[in-house]
Design an enzyme around this catalytic site. Sequence first.
Site, short mmCIF file in Angstrom:
data_model
loop_
_atom_site.label_atom_id
_atom_site.label_comp_id
_atom_site.label_asym_id
_atom_site.label_seq_id
_atom_site.Cartn_x
_atom_site.Cartn_y
_atom_site.Cartn_z
N HIS A 42 11.61 16.51 4.34
CA HIS A 42 11.68 16.37 5.54
C HIS A 42 12.91 15.76 6.40
O HIS A 42 13.28 15.06 5.18
CB HIS A 42 10.35 15.16 6.13
CG HIS A 42 10.28 13.91 5.25
ND1 HIS A 42 9.73 13.48 3.56
CD2 HIS A 42 10.83 12.53 6.10
CE1 HIS A 42 10.08 12.40 3.25
NE2 HIS A 42 10.50 12.00 4.94
N HIS A 124 19.06 12.59 7.04
CA HIS A 124 19.42 12.70 5.70
C HIS A 124 18.09 13.86 4.90
O HIS A 124 16.86 12.86 6.41
CB HIS A 124 20.15 12.24 4.76
CG HIS A 124 18.99 10.99 4.65
ND1 HIS A 124 18.79 10.01 5.16
CD2 HIS A 124 17.93 10.60 3.29
CE1 HIS A 124 18.04 9.08 4.88
NE2 HIS A 124 17.20 9.15 3.67
P1 2AM Z 1 14.20 7.82 2.23
O1 2AM Z 1 13.76 9.39 2.14
O2 2AM Z 1 15.33 7.47 2.62
O3 2AM Z 1 13.67 7.16 1.41
C1 2AM Z 1 8.52 7.81 3.94
O4 2AM Z 1 8.88 6.98 3.22
C2 2AM Z 1 10.05 7.78 4.97
O5 2AM Z 1 10.62 6.96 4.97
C3 2AM Z 1 11.30 8.97 3.52
O6 2AM Z 1 11.83 9.55 4.47
C4 2AM Z 1 12.16 7.41 3.64
O7 2AM Z 1 13.13 7.96 3.71
C5 2AM Z 1 11.53 6.77 5.24
N1 2AM Z 1 11.92 4.97 4.72
C6 2AM Z 1 11.17 4.37 3.98
N2 2AM Z 1 11.62 3.12 4.11
C7 2AM Z 1 12.31 3.18 5.08
C8 2AM Z 1 13.70 2.42 6.16
N3 2AM Z 1 13.05 1.07 5.54
N4 2AM Z 1 13.90 2.45 6.69
C9 2AM Z 1 14.05 3.81 6.94
N5 2AM Z 1 13.54 5.00 6.82
C10 2AM Z 1 12.75 4.57 6.20
#
Ligand code: 2AM
Length: 175
Positions: A42, A124
Site C-alpha cells: 500500500h 512510497h
Molecule cells: P512504512 O511502510 O514506510 O513503514 C503502517 O505501519 C503504515 O504506516 C506503513 O505504510 C508505514 O510506513 C506507515 N508508518 C508507520 N509509522 C509511521 C510514522 N511514524 N510516520 C509515517 N508513517 C508511518
Amino acid sequence: MSTLRLFYALWPEPDLADTLSTWAAQAQPHSHGRPMRTETLHMTLAFLGSVEKEIADELIDATPYHRLQPGTVTLDRYGVFARPRILWAGPEQTPDSLQASHDGLWLWLSAFGFAPPTQPFRPHVTLLRNIERNDPPADAPPPVTWRYDRMVLVASESTDGGSRYRVVARSKPQP
Ligand code: 2AM
C-alpha cells in the site's frame, strides 16, 4: 483506554499489487530483507498512530464522505529509508494532484484534532523490510502507473505473526 493504530492509504488493485510483488522479488537478491506480503502492499497517505476508540469511530463514520480527488502516480524507482531499513517503490516526482490529496486529507483531519506531519510527504510503497544494504538496486523494472479513486482507513494490529492490516472504512470512489 481502548485505542486503534490507524493510517490512511491507497490500496492497489490485485494486478498492481502483483506487479509490485515482482518489484520486491527483483530487488531481494540485492537488498535481502523480508518481502511484504502481496495483499499488504500500500501507499500511506496519513499515519495517525494510536487513536482513541471514540475518535476512531468518528473517522470510520466520516471516511466515506471524504472526497479524494482521483489521480495517477507513476512508480518508477526504488528507494531506501536507511533507518527503518526498508526498500520501497515510489515516484521520482510527487505528482501535484497526489500532494494536494495528501494536504487536503490532513486539512480534513485537523477537524478531528490531528496535526499534520512536520516531515515532507514521501510517497512510497514499502516492498522489503530489514534490508541489509543502504543503496537501492540501480535499475527498477518498467514504470507502473497507478490510477486511484479512493482511499482506505486501515487498522494495524499486532499479532504473533507480525502486523495485520484491517480495512475499517473506505472513501467513496470519485468519478
Ligand atoms: P512504512 O511502510 O514506510 O513503514 C503502517 O505501519 C503504515 O504506516 C506503513 O505504510 C508505514 O510506513 C506507515 N508508518 C508507520 N509509522 C509511521 C510514522 N511514524 N510516520 C509515517 N508513517 C508511518
